[in-house]
Design an enzyme around this catalytic site. Structure first.
Site, PDB file in Angstrom:
ATOM      1  N   SER A 220       0.608  -1.220   0.045  1.00  0.00           N
ATOM      2  CA  SER A 220       0.036  -0.025   0.050  1.00  0.00           C
ATOM      3  C   SER A 220       1.009   1.213   0.145  1.00  0.00           C
ATOM      4  CB  SER A 220      -0.867   0.002   1.258  1.00  0.00           C
ATOM      5  OG  SER A 220      -0.036   0.076   2.328  1.00  0.00           O
ATOM      6  N   HIS A 248      -5.953  -4.217  -0.586  1.00  0.00           N
ATOM      7  CA  HIS A 248      -5.841  -3.126  -1.603  1.00  0.00           C
ATOM      8  C   HIS A 248      -5.989  -3.610  -2.856  1.00  0.00           C
ATOM      9  CE1 HIS A 248      -4.705   0.009   1.196  1.00  0.00           C
ATOM     10  NE2 HIS A 248      -3.892  -0.778   1.798  1.00  0.00           N
ATOM     11  N   LYS A 279     -12.349  -1.285   2.922  1.00  0.00           N
ATOM     12  CA  LYS A 279     -11.759  -0.267   1.960  1.00  0.00           C
ATOM     13  C   LYS A 279     -12.696  -0.078   0.922  1.00  0.00           C
ATOM     14  CE  LYS A 279      -7.088  -1.588   3.699  1.00  0.00           C
ATOM     15  NZ  LYS A 279      -7.047  -0.528   4.727  1.00  0.00           N
TER      16      LYS A 279
HETATM   17  N1  PLP Z   1      -3.770  -5.606   5.449  1.00  0.00           N
HETATM   18  C1  PLP Z   1      -3.499  -4.608   4.720  1.00  0.00           C
HETATM   19  C2  PLP Z   1      -2.566  -4.755   3.389  1.00  0.00           C
HETATM   20  C3  PLP Z   1      -3.962  -3.319   4.910  1.00  0.00           C
HETATM   21  O1  PLP Z   1      -3.741  -2.353   3.965  1.00  0.00           O
HETATM   22  C4  PLP Z   1      -4.789  -3.119   6.139  1.00  0.00           C
HETATM   23  C5  PLP Z   1      -5.194  -1.689   6.273  1.00  0.00           C
HETATM   24  O2  PLP Z   1      -4.527  -0.645   6.565  1.00  0.00           O
HETATM   25  C6  PLP Z   1      -5.028  -4.223   6.858  1.00  0.00           C
HETATM   26  C7  PLP Z   1      -4.522  -5.467   6.432  1.00  0.00           C
HETATM   27  C8  PLP Z   1      -6.073  -4.348   8.072  1.00  0.00           C
HETATM   28  O3  PLP Z   1      -7.491  -3.981   7.517  1.00  0.00           O
HETATM   29  P1  PLP Z   1      -8.626  -3.703   8.406  1.00  0.00           P
HETATM   30  O4  PLP Z   1      -8.568  -2.183   8.382  1.00  0.00           O
HETATM   31  O5  PLP Z   1      -9.727  -4.204   7.979  1.00  0.00           O
HETATM   32  O6  PLP Z   1      -8.238  -4.051   9.749  1.00  0.00           O
END
Ligand code: PLP
Length: 433
Positions: A220, A248, A279
């Site tokens: 990200s 993402h 998201k």
């Molecule tokens: N994995 C990745 C690659 C993320 O970018 C995020 C969120 O920032 C998460 C996991 C965590 O997701 P959640 O907001 O559903 O806890």
């Protein structure tokens, strides 16, 4: 003798009268806030850390949005509406009227929440319905919901891996994967970011029972993509399994939004997918694991964030169901975010900016200097464009950038307006000519 005077004699008249006074929170707090050395020391320790973070220039301020999440928002302290280019709202569904209306409908029908974990009395028909839709969307056997993808990542490795097993993790994987792996007892190997020869070396020398390769599908901070075809080849060669985090990617990346596998035209080749509902998929909350049915069955028995945390609330489940229906019915939104992304990346590159990543709506505008990134973002805001500068320690030193995120809900005018503001600020700060 009346009962109260007997009591008064036993305990003393003063304490009896005190017991008749109405409860006063301020009295309680006043006595609780009397100086205590341990608390004073605790505050000092915390304040030292906070000062350290501020001195390092990495203290995060939170801008307060006073509207719903959207491409146009209002922000506390500013008068006009602002064009938002920094949300993970890739499909623009966070305030979609159909999604919001279905969420209200299920709020009325199923209530605010379950007051329970799933296995006690927290599973409603809608939880099962959403899990089914998620597995259908990804073409997998089954799925399990969590309160977040952070929880899904925190709960999976410990549940499935033992000291006889090994996990091979990209060094730049998301924090929740790093934390999840820390919790498990498997042999832990970290390979250099997207470095397939490093991964191969490590796989070659492993004698573990199960070998699990773990990677973000899309990283990200850079908007770059895991080299999935090579990872899957290596997994076949060394008899390993593949896990990807698709936070993402799910819903918008690849021709019909099926994510990184689809981007590389290799649907169904990954063994385990974790992703988020927080998201692109409505933006409320929730995460999931989807994959083999035995895996999902075991996670329901052993995964701690699933077993020991409250069930997903019905209005949140509703947003997931509605979004899944929309995505399985049409790929129009993912097409739109892709064409907006191309428009932005092409125009910015032509203007002389360096944009990181590959064909992804995360478009890091590379600036290098941390201070420049922060000033640049402030000047964009004064031109009505909301973007955020990222610098060390979130990204490596000397690689500060502004991370732009494109949405299907942006109009072409919005995209052009953002590019014009970038060019304007870029020239005034001498980033481009
Ligand atoms: N994995 C990745 C690659 C993320 O970018 C995020 C969120 O920032 C998460 C996991 C965590 O997701 P959640 O907001 O559903 O806890």
């Amino acid at each position: 003798m009346p009962i109260f005077s007997k009591y008064a004699l036993m305990r003393g008249a003063d304490s009896f009268l005190q017991s008749l006074r109405p409860f006063s929170l301020s009295n309680c707090l006043a006595s609780a806030s009397a100086p205590r050395p341990a608390l004073t020391q605790f505050r000092d320790i915390l304040n030292n850390q906070i000062t350290g973070i501020k001195d390092a220039g990495t203290y995060k301020m939170e801008r307060v949005i006073t509207s719903s999440q959207s491409t146009e928002i209002t922000v506390e302290g500013t008068q006009k509406r602002i064009l938002n280019f920094c949300a993970n709202n890739y499909l623009g569904l966070a305030n979609n009227p159909e999604v919001v209306s279905y969420s209200k409908e299920l709020l009325d029908k199923y209530g605010a929440g379950l007051s329970s974990v799933r296995f006690i009395c927290g599973t409603q028909s809608i939880h099962k319905e959403l899990e089914k839709k998620i597995s259908q969307f990804h073409g997998r056997e089954d799925a399990i919901l969590y309160a977040s993808c952070f929880d899904a990542n925190a709960g999976i490795f410990e549940a499935i891996l033992t000291p006889d097993d090994a996990v091979f993790s990209d060094e730049l994987n998301h924090a929740s994967i790093i934390d999840g792996i820390r919790l498990c007892k498997a042999q832990k190997q970290r390979y250099k970011h997207r470095d397939m020869s490093d991964l191969e070396k490590q796989l070659q020398s492993s004698t573990a029972r199960l070998k699990l390769i773990v990677t973000d599908g899309v990283f990200s901070m850079d908007g770059n993509i895991a080299p999935l075809p090579k990872i899957v080849d290596l997994a076949a060669k060394y008899d390993a399994l593949v896990f990807i985090d698709e936070c993402h990617a799910t819903g918008f990346f690849g021709a019909t939004g099926r994510g990184t596998e689809e981007y590389y035209n290799m649907l169904g080749r990954v063994d385990i997918i974790n992703s988020t509902l927080g998201k692109a998929l409505g933006g409320a909350a929730g995460g999931y694991t989807t994959g083999p049915k035995e895996l999902i069955r075991l996670l329901r028995q052993k995964s701690r964030p699933y077993l020991f945390s409250n069930s997903l609330p019905p209005p949140v489940v509703a947003t997931g169901i509605k979004v899944m229906d929309m995505l399985m019915h049409s790929d129009q939104l993912s097409q739109r975010v892709q064409s907006n992304t191309k428009r932005f990346r092409d125009a910015m590159t032509k203007a002389g900016f360096v944009i990181g990543g590959e064909n992804h709506p995360i478009c890091p505008v590379m600036l290098g200097d941390a201070r420049l990134a922060s000033i640049f973002a402030d000047q964009m805001l004064s031109r009505g464009i909301y973007v955020i500068g990222f610098s060390y320690p979130v990204v490596p030193k000397g690689k500060a950038r502004i991370r732009v995120q494109i949405s299907a809900a942006h109009t072409t005018d919005d995209v052009d307006h953002a590019v014009a503001a970038f060019v304007d600020v870029g020239k005034s700060l001498k980033v481009i000519k």
